[in-house]
Design a protein around this motif. Structure first.
Motif, PDB file in Angstrom:
ATOM      1  N   HIS A  96       5.236 -11.798 -47.497  1.00 27.82           N
ATOM      2  CA  HIS A  96       6.549 -11.141 -47.416  1.00 27.82           C
ATOM      3  C   HIS A  96       7.219 -11.605 -46.129  1.00 27.82           C
ATOM      4  CE1 HIS A  96       5.399  -7.705 -50.272  1.00 27.82           C
ATOM      5  NE2 HIS A  96       4.221  -8.239 -49.990  1.00 27.82           N
ATOM      6  N   TYR A  97       8.279 -12.441 -46.250  1.00 30.14           N
ATOM      7  CA  TYR A  97       8.912 -12.875 -44.991  1.00 30.14           C
ATOM      8  C   TYR A  97       9.546 -11.715 -44.232  1.00 30.14           C
ATOM      9  CZ  TYR A  97      14.035 -13.119 -45.833  1.00 30.14           C
ATOM     10  OH  TYR A  97      15.360 -12.830 -46.019  1.00 30.14           O
ATOM     11  N   PRO A  98      10.106 -10.686 -44.931  1.00 28.78           N
ATOM     12  CA  PRO A  98      10.735  -9.603 -44.162  1.00 28.78           C
ATOM     13  C   PRO A  98       9.720  -8.725 -43.414  1.00 28.78           C
ATOM     14  CG  PRO A  98      11.567  -9.715 -46.407  1.00 28.78           C
ATOM     15  CD  PRO A  98      10.327 -10.533 -46.371  1.00 28.78           C
ATOM     16  N   GLN A  99       8.440  -8.969 -43.634  1.00 31.59           N
ATOM     17  CA  GLN A  99       7.424  -8.163 -42.945  1.00 31.59           C
ATOM     18  C   GLN A  99       6.818  -8.889 -41.748  1.00 31.59           C
ATOM     19  OE1 GLN A  99       4.649  -6.676 -45.912  1.00 31.59           O
ATOM     20  NE2 GLN A  99       6.309  -5.884 -47.188  1.00 31.59           N
ATOM     21  N   THR A 100       7.470  -9.964 -41.309  1.00 27.74           N
ATOM     22  CA  THR A 100       6.994 -10.685 -40.133  1.00 27.74           C
ATOM     23  C   THR A 100       6.812  -9.728 -38.947  1.00 27.74           C
ATOM     24  OG1 THR A 100       8.155 -12.657 -40.882  1.00 27.74           O
ATOM     25  CG2 THR A 100       7.567 -12.597 -38.545  1.00 27.74           C
ATOM     26  N   ALA A 131      18.821 -11.632 -41.655  1.00 25.68           N
ATOM     27  CA  ALA A 131      17.908 -12.239 -42.644  1.00 25.68           C
ATOM     28  C   ALA A 131      17.745 -13.740 -42.380  1.00 25.68           C
ATOM     29  CB  ALA A 131      18.442 -11.990 -44.060  1.00 25.68           C
ATOM     30  N   ARG A 132      18.827 -14.422 -41.978  1.00 26.08           N
ATOM     31  CA  ARG A 132      18.734 -15.857 -41.653  1.00 26.08           C
ATOM     32  C   ARG A 132      17.822 -16.067 -40.447  1.00 26.08           C
ATOM     33  NH1 ARG A 132      22.886 -19.735 -43.168  1.00 26.08           N
ATOM     34  NH2 ARG A 132      21.898 -21.274 -41.818  1.00 26.08           N
ATOM     35  N   ALA A 133      18.009 -15.246 -39.427  1.00 28.75           N
ATOM     36  CA  ALA A 133      17.223 -15.424 -38.196  1.00 28.75           C
ATOM     37  C   ALA A 133      15.731 -15.208 -38.476  1.00 28.75           C
ATOM     38  CB  ALA A 133      17.715 -14.463 -37.116  1.00 28.75           C
ATOM     39  N   VAL A 134      15.398 -14.158 -39.223  1.00 23.65           N
ATOM     40  CA  VAL A 134      13.975 -13.901 -39.516  1.00 23.65           C
ATOM     41  C   VAL A 134      13.413 -14.991 -40.441  1.00 23.65           C
ATOM     42  CG1 VAL A 134      12.299 -12.253 -40.473  1.00 23.65           C
ATOM     43  CG2 VAL A 134      14.246 -11.412 -39.153  1.00 23.65           C
ATOM     44  N   SER A 135      14.222 -15.427 -41.417  1.00 23.43           N
ATOM     45  CA  SER A 135      13.760 -16.498 -42.325  1.00 23.43           C
ATOM     46  C   SER A 135      13.387 -17.746 -41.538  1.00 23.43           C
ATOM     47  CB  SER A 135      14.856 -16.882 -43.322  1.00 23.43           C
ATOM     48  OG  SER A 135      15.122 -15.841 -44.199  1.00 23.43           O
ATOM     49  N   GLY A 136      14.252 -18.129 -40.601  1.00 25.04           N
ATOM     50  CA  GLY A 136      13.999 -19.336 -39.808  1.00 25.04           C
ATOM     51  C   GLY A 136      12.730 -19.204 -38.984  1.00 25.04           C
ATOM     52  N   PHE A 137      12.586 -18.069 -38.330  1.00 29.77           N
ATOM     53  CA  PHE A 137      11.369 -17.857 -37.519  1.00 29.77           C
ATOM     54  C   PHE A 137      10.124 -17.905 -38.402  1.00 29.77           C
ATOM     55  CE2 PHE A 137       7.940 -15.324 -35.879  1.00 29.77           C
ATOM     56  CZ  PHE A 137       7.817 -15.796 -34.580  1.00 29.77           C
ATOM     57  N   PHE A 138      10.206 -17.223 -39.534  1.00 27.99           N
ATOM     58  CA  PHE A 138       9.074 -17.126 -40.456  1.00 27.99           C
ATOM     59  C   PHE A 138       8.653 -18.514 -40.958  1.00 27.99           C
ATOM     60  CE2 PHE A 138       7.873 -17.089 -44.940  1.00 27.99           C
ATOM     61  CZ  PHE A 138       6.822 -16.187 -44.991  1.00 27.99           C
ATOM     62  N   LEU A 139       9.638 -19.314 -41.385  1.00 26.50           N
ATOM     63  CA  LEU A 139       9.304 -20.638 -41.938  1.00 26.50           C
ATOM     64  C   LEU A 139       8.715 -21.542 -40.858  1.00 26.50           C
ATOM     65  CD1 LEU A 139      12.430 -21.004 -44.218  1.00 26.50           C
ATOM     66  CD2 LEU A 139      10.060 -20.848 -45.015  1.00 26.50           C
ATOM     67  N   ASP A 140       9.233 -21.458 -39.661  1.00 28.68           N
ATOM     68  CA  ASP A 140       8.666 -22.264 -38.567  1.00 28.68           C
ATOM     69  C   ASP A 140       7.237 -21.810 -38.263  1.00 28.68           C
ATOM     70  OD1 ASP A 140      10.972 -23.727 -38.432  1.00 28.68           O
ATOM     71  OD2 ASP A 140      11.823 -22.603 -36.751  1.00 28.68           O
ATOM     72  N   ARG A 171      14.836 -27.113 -44.194  1.00 29.54           N
ATOM     73  CA  ARG A 171      13.545 -27.661 -43.739  1.00 29.54           C
ATOM     74  C   ARG A 171      12.862 -28.509 -44.817  1.00 29.54           C
ATOM     75  NH1 ARG A 171      14.871 -23.223 -41.256  1.00 29.54           N
ATOM     76  NH2 ARG A 171      14.235 -22.774 -39.115  1.00 29.54           N
ATOM     77  N   GLN A 172      13.535 -28.667 -45.968  1.00 27.59           N
ATOM     78  CA  GLN A 172      13.030 -29.456 -47.103  1.00 27.59           C
ATOM     79  C   GLN A 172      11.692 -28.933 -47.637  1.00 27.59           C
ATOM     80  OE1 GLN A 172      13.763 -33.498 -44.969  1.00 27.59           O
ATOM     81  NE2 GLN A 172      13.854 -33.902 -47.155  1.00 27.59           N
ATOM     82  N   LEU A 173      11.494 -27.628 -47.535  1.00 26.42           N
ATOM     83  CA  LEU A 173      10.203 -27.051 -47.937  1.00 26.42           C
ATOM     84  C   LEU A 173      10.179 -26.697 -49.427  1.00 26.42           C
ATOM     85  CD1 LEU A 173       9.712 -24.776 -44.839  1.00 26.42           C
ATOM     86  CD2 LEU A 173       8.040 -26.476 -45.628  1.00 26.42           C
TER      87      LEU A 173
END
Ligand code: GUN
Ligand code: ZN
Length: 459
Positions: A96-100, A131-140, A171-173
């Motif tokens: 769950h990305y929102p649970q970082t 949501a964008r900021a957390v998504s970016g941190f999570f994917l990195d 990030r082409q993921l």
């Protein structure tokens, strides 16, 4: 190993190091090759794939001449990582990305944890910027830990899906996510107040995101207690209409949860049966936990082609229970490993593999088993890819697989260096990394031929 042919791969490049991969993606048996070469190239569809794998001395000359004869008439750049080992990128089957920022929130089990920490936290994802900021941190963070593909929950807000897809695309993921469906027993700000609208939002997001570049959509009913029967059946109808999209949910995780489902759906034979009646069991349906299934449930999942996301750090942290490997194998139920962050405690595949080993050893009321390290590794790479219906696409280094991989540094810490140097077999070496490894063991992560942490190029 693949022979060079006249096929027009563009941007051919090589990566020289030791290599670790599954020659037969169905079998949890690893090949380990010293001083190998992995060749990648971009196909006509723009995807960078593995073109060849083999001993450096044998295949370098062939591919260097192929590169100079190809459409680019280019050099053949080779990145050399001495004393490192290239291995498949890890696949996280449920996260769950929102649970970082929920990791490590203690509670008396699943339901209080959801009520006190998770639901209040997830409300914030109605804000697209957040949501964008957390998504970016999570994917990195995923990439820093060597995870290159995940089946991921967003929140009930469509904005949370747009944010994640946008960041993953940049990030082409290869990532799969979906808007959470939850139209009851959830707080204001997180609950779908209009069931029909929640289903329309799902269809709209599928049309907008599924199949865009490397992105996929998952129909995502949170779990049976937070969806009305109408919402579950609506999700099942969408699943029938779009057979290529994934389905993800939770099942049979916790005893209090199961008792609640029994009172909410008294006609169902079991918790799993609630999803079955709604048309939510089919290939590409991945259910997290699957702890308290019975044999009928396991057989039904296997027959339907649905799979289990084993989430051992989450199940230990929340005190949920233990996944039954022997019973799942006996039923032919497919499975793979998952962090389940933020119920899970770590992004690290090494921590998850270690916890899976510990869980399988548990002999409370049953015979504990010892999972082989190659099997644990398979569950988090090629096996997880198979459970996602992505076998041959991610989680391995065979020619044709997409070029997402990690570079391991077994000397990353004094203890890792000391312990791995004393191992005699592949299994011992893998076990030392599983038990002692964390993000420091991932020297580089390579996504689509781009090194997230660059090595030293040599020609
Ligand atoms: N069941 C329903 N929602 C959740 C969640 O967010 N995490 C876990 N572990 N179980 C769930
Ligand atoms: Zn979960």
């Amino acid at each position: 190993m693949t022979e060079p042919s006249s096929s027009p791969w563009r941007h051919l490049q090589g990566f020289r190091a030791d290599l670790l991969w599954f020659p037969d993606p169905q079998k949890p048996q690893l090949s380990h090759l010293q001083d190998g070469l992995l060749v990648t190239g971009q196909g006509a569809d723009g995807i960078v794939r593995i073109v060849a794998i083999g001993p450096y001395k044998d295949i370098y000359p062939q591919w260097a001449s192929q590169a100079s004869a190809g459409p680019d008439a280019a050099d053949f750049p080779v990145t050399h990582w001495p004393d490192r080992c290239i291995a498949p990128g890890f696949v996280d089957l449920h996260i769950h990305y929102p649970q970082t920022d929920v990791i490590g929130s203690p509670a008396d089990g699943l339901l209080p944890w959801l009520e006190h920490y998770t639901f209040p936290h997830e409300k914030q994802f109605s804000d697209p910027a957040y949501a964008r900021a957390v998504s970016g941190f999570f994917l990195d963070e995923l990439m820093r830990h060597g995870v290159t593909t995940a089946l991921c929950f967003a929140t009930a807000h469509p904005e949370s899906v747009d944010a994640f897809m946008t960041e993953a695309r940049q990030r082409q993921l290869r990532m799969v996510t979906g808007k959470v469906l939850q139209d009851r027993h959830s707080p204001d700000g997180l609950r779908d107040t209009d069931t029909a609208e929640s289903l329309r939002q799902t269809e709209d997001l599928i049309r907008r995101w599924h199949g865009v570049d490397r992105l996929g959509y998952a129909i995502t009913p949170r779990f049976a207690p937070t969806s009305s029967a109408e919402q579950l059946h609506g999700a099942g109808e969408i699943a029938q209409q779009f057979p290529g999209v994934w389905i993800q949910s939770h099942v049979a995780e916790n005893l209090d949860e199961i008792r609640w489902v029994q009172t909410l759906f008294p006609a169902a034979r079991s918790y799993l049966d609630v999803y079955d009646r709604a048309g939510l069991l089919r290939p590409r349906a991945v259910y997290a936990h699957c702890i308290y299934l019975d044999d009928t449930d396991r057989q039904r999942m296997a027959e339907a082609g649905a799979t289990a996301a084993v989430s051992p750090t989450s199940n230990l942290f929340l005190g949920s229970g233990f996944f039954d490997y022997p019973a799942s194998d006996a039923a032919g139920l497919g499975y793979g490993l998952a962090s389940d962050v933020g119920g899970g405690t770590s992004f690290s595949p090494f921590h998850t593999m270690h916890a899976a080993y510990t869980v399988a050893r548990q002999s409370i009321g049953r015979a504990g088993i010892s999972l082989a390290p190659e099997h644990l590794w398979w569950q988090h790479t090629a096996g997880a890819a198979q459970a996602l219906d992505m076998a041959g696409q991610v989680g391995n280094l065979l020619p044709g697989c997409e070029a997402d991989f990690v570079v391991l540094n077994p000397q990353a810490t004094p203890l890792l260096a000391r312990r791995t140097a004393q191992t005699e077999t592949l299994a011992e070496w893998l076990f030392a990394m599983i038990v002692l490894g964390d993000d420091r063991l991932i020297a580089h992560t390579v996504v689509q031929g781009h090194t997230v942490q660059p090595g030293t190029p040599v020609t």
